[in-house]
Motif scaffolding. Structure first.
Motif, short mmCIF file in Angstrom:
data_model
loop_
_atom_site.label_atom_id
_atom_site.label_comp_id
_atom_site.label_asym_id
_atom_site.label_seq_id
_atom_site.Cartn_x
_atom_site.Cartn_y
_atom_site.Cartn_z
N VAL A 59 44.07 50.11 34.39
CA VAL A 59 44.51 48.71 34.41
C VAL A 59 43.57 47.88 35.28
CG1 VAL A 59 46.33 47.13 35.17
CG2 VAL A 59 46.93 49.24 33.97
N PHE A 60 43.28 48.37 36.47
CA PHE A 60 42.43 47.63 37.40
C PHE A 60 40.99 47.58 36.91
CE2 PHE A 60 46.13 48.84 39.78
CZ PHE A 60 46.38 47.72 40.58
N TYR A 61 40.49 48.71 36.38
CA TYR A 61 39.12 48.72 35.88
C TYR A 61 38.94 47.73 34.73
CZ TYR A 61 34.54 50.60 34.68
OH TYR A 61 33.19 50.73 34.45
N THR A 62 39.94 47.68 33.84
CA THR A 62 39.87 46.76 32.71
C THR A 62 39.96 45.31 33.16
OG1 THR A 62 40.93 48.45 31.35
CG2 THR A 62 40.83 46.23 30.44
N LEU A 63 40.89 45.04 34.09
CA LEU A 63 41.00 43.68 34.64
C LEU A 63 39.69 43.26 35.29
CD1 LEU A 63 44.54 43.75 36.28
CD2 LEU A 63 43.84 42.21 34.45
N PHE A 64 39.08 44.17 36.04
CA PHE A 64 37.87 43.85 36.80
C PHE A 64 36.67 43.57 35.90
CE2 PHE A 64 39.01 46.16 41.04
CZ PHE A 64 40.11 45.32 41.18
N TYR A 65 36.45 44.45 34.90
CA TYR A 65 35.16 44.45 34.22
C TYR A 65 35.21 44.11 32.73
CZ TYR A 65 33.91 46.72 38.56
OH TYR A 65 33.71 46.99 39.89
N GLN A 66 36.38 44.14 32.13
CA GLN A 66 36.47 43.82 30.70
C GLN A 66 37.32 42.59 30.45
OE1 GLN A 66 37.10 46.98 27.67
NE2 GLN A 66 38.95 45.83 27.11
N GLY A 67 38.41 42.47 31.19
CA GLY A 67 39.35 41.37 31.00
C GLY A 67 40.51 41.78 30.11
N VAL A 68 41.68 41.23 30.40
CA VAL A 68 42.88 41.49 29.62
C VAL A 68 43.42 40.17 29.10
CG1 VAL A 68 45.24 42.39 29.68
CG2 VAL A 68 43.45 43.55 30.97
N PRO A 69 43.60 40.00 27.80
CA PRO A 69 44.16 38.74 27.28
C PRO A 69 45.47 38.39 27.97
CG PRO A 69 43.34 40.09 25.48
CD PRO A 69 43.26 40.94 26.72
N GLY A 70 45.57 37.14 28.40
CA GLY A 70 46.76 36.69 29.11
C GLY A 70 46.56 36.58 30.60
N ILE A 71 45.45 37.15 31.11
CA ILE A 71 45.11 37.09 32.53
C ILE A 71 43.74 36.44 32.67
CG2 ILE A 71 44.76 38.37 34.68
CD1 ILE A 71 47.61 38.57 33.67
N ALA A 72 43.68 35.33 33.42
CA ALA A 72 42.40 34.65 33.69
C ALA A 72 41.63 34.37 32.40
CB ALA A 72 41.54 35.47 34.65
N ASP A 73 42.36 33.88 31.38
CA ASP A 73 41.76 33.54 30.09
C ASP A 73 41.07 34.74 29.44
OD1 ASP A 73 42.55 30.86 30.28
OD2 ASP A 73 40.77 30.34 31.43
N GLY A 74 41.54 35.95 29.79
CA GLY A 74 40.97 37.14 29.18
C GLY A 74 39.60 37.51 29.69
N LYS A 75 39.14 36.86 30.77
CA LYS A 75 37.80 37.13 31.30
C LYS A 75 37.88 38.13 32.46
CE LYS A 75 36.16 32.50 30.12
NZ LYS A 75 35.65 31.21 30.64
N PRO A 76 36.79 38.89 32.69
CA PRO A 76 36.78 39.83 33.81
C PRO A 76 37.04 39.10 35.14
CG PRO A 76 34.91 40.24 32.37
CD PRO A 76 35.53 38.95 31.90
N LEU A 77 37.81 39.74 36.01
CA LEU A 77 38.12 39.11 37.29
C LEU A 77 36.94 39.15 38.25
CD1 LEU A 77 41.74 40.43 38.03
CD2 LEU A 77 41.05 38.28 36.97
N ILE A 78 36.13 40.19 38.19
CA ILE A 78 35.03 40.32 39.14
C ILE A 78 33.88 39.41 38.73
CG2 ILE A 78 33.39 41.89 40.24
CD1 ILE A 78 36.35 42.35 40.96
#
Length: 417
Positions: A59-78
């Motif tokens: 979950v964290f790796y995907t949020l950081f480097y790929q992005g998850v639709p629905g979070i931060a416009d689906g863009k990577p957080l890092i």
């Protein structure tokens, strides 16, 4: 020494501890409740006992480097990588655990080829995570990115002397050396901050040449007001000076400055600029320079902040009763739906994208709070009427949308024909 360094690198995961291939990045957002976000994640590991942990790490790796639709416009957080910090989520430090509210099994771990796989529902303290990333400067929120993209507000300023009863700007500049010097030093300070200033003496000379300024006390006040209103300055700053000369302790000069919005007379900022230190000089220009140096930057920041605190307006779009147009109809060169055209214009032109869409019905589309910029593109004061003119011009000239407008105080009414 090399042996210890290699051991440290392995332990911290800088090169060897981050097994990214174990994180399938098969992650979806199930929902957000308050400060928590629930994700469904597939975990994979060579050992069955590690599948659940890897599902959470994924979950964290995907949020950081790929992005998850629905979070931060689906863009990577890092956005600003710092491996020493981000790897600590995945190596033996297991920083990710601090942000996990709970994990529930969705699909039991089972072996596929040489790997075990299982699906889990992972609940994350999302707000806490974003704050942590932002504090460690690896993530910049969309709001802060938008604010950073906004051009710095730089008002045009005219510095004038403080007037006492019966005085005019012209008489002060001619007869009062201290206030004339103070005005000049404050104006120089603004110029050094790359702020456009309008010189009072030059303005006076110009209007005299046009015989638009009278040198008598009865007309002085009204003429000075007219001078300010026609100066082209968004802000005028009054400067008064108070000398404190002490042969034993040293000398200092206090500048009392007040900033006003030219169009409304609203007080934007005030500052009693009194240097802490005293100086062994009685030269007014040097003492004024000391006072300006220590206080002008904060004074200018106060002015800009006050100008940004603009009131909101209500914009109500309505379809004329005799029209067959709907908000789903498409207009303009890009053939966009009318509702999208209107929302995008408001989003682009609201000050720092500050607006709220109350709702859309078949007959109306209402923005119940839209912050209008303090200045327009030409640097002139913005008001509801000018904002309405810009909107109407855009709809008619660029999108071929026929409409009428009306301004009622802070309410802008747009009727689509």
């Amino acid at each position: 020494m090399k042996k210890y360094l290699l051991a440290w690198l392995v332990a911290t995961g800088l090169h060897f501890g981050l097994n990214a291939e174990e994180y399938l990045q098969l992650v979806s957002l199930e929902g957000i409740t308050g400060e928590q976000a629930v994700f469904v994640s597939m975990g994979q590991a060579s050992k069955k006992a590690d599948v659940e942990a890897n599902a959470a790490k994924s979950v964290f790796y995907t949020l950081f480097y790929q992005g998850v639709p629905g979070i931060a416009d689906g863009k990577p957080l890092i956005t600003n990588e710092n491996k020493l910090y981000t790897n600590s989520y995945f190596n033996s430090t297991s920083r990710y655990k601090f942000y996990v509210a709970g994990i529930k099994e969705v699909e039991k771990a089972h072996k596929e080829d040489s790997q075990y796989r299982g699906q889990y529902r992972v609940t994350v303290f999302l707000d806490r995570l974003l704050r942590g990333l932002e504090t460690n400067k690896v993530y910049v929120s969309a709001q802060k990115r938008a604010e950073a993209d906004q051009p710095l507000l730089k008002p045009t300023i005219m510095v004038v002397p403080y007037k006492r009863d019966g005085e005019s700007y012209a008489s002060i500049l001619q007869n009062d050396f201290d206030r004339r010097v103070a005005v000049g030093k404050v104006q120089d300070g603004f110029n050094q901050r790359d702020i456009t200033t309008i010189d009072l003496q030059a303005k006076l000379d110009a209007v005299r040449r046009r015989s638009a300024y009278e040198e008598n006390s009865g007309a002085a006040d009204s003429n000075d007001k007219q001078l300010l209103l026609t100066s082209g300055a968004n802000v005028y700053v009054t400067v008064d000076v108070n000398k404190d000369i002490n042969p034993t302790l040293g000398s200092r000069v206090s500048l009392i400055m007040k900033a006003y919005e030219t169009s409304t007379g609203r007080v934007l900022a005030s500052k009693d600029a009194t240097p802490v230190n005293r100086f062994n000089t009685t030269a007014t220009d040097a003492l004024c320079a000391y006072a300006v140096k220590d206080n002008l930057s904060a004074f200018l920041d106060d002015i800009c902040h006050a100008l940004e605190q603009t009131a909101g307006v209500v914009i109500q779009f309505a379809i004329d009763g005799s029209s067959s147009t709907t908000f789903n109809d498409r207009f303009g060169p890009n053939n966009y739906a009318l509702r999208d055209i209107l929302r995008q214009w408001v989003r682009k032109n609201a000050f720092k994208a500050q607006f709220h869409l109350q709702g859309i019905t078949d007959e109306a589309m209402i923005f119940d709070n839209v912050k209008i910029p303090p200045l327009d593109a030409d640097g002139l004061p913005m008001d509801a009427a000018q904002f309405t003119f810009m909107l109407e011009s855009y709809l008619k000239e660029e999108q071929q949308v026929d409409c009428t407008t009306r301004v009622d105080g802070d309410n802008i009414l747009v009727t689509i024909m």
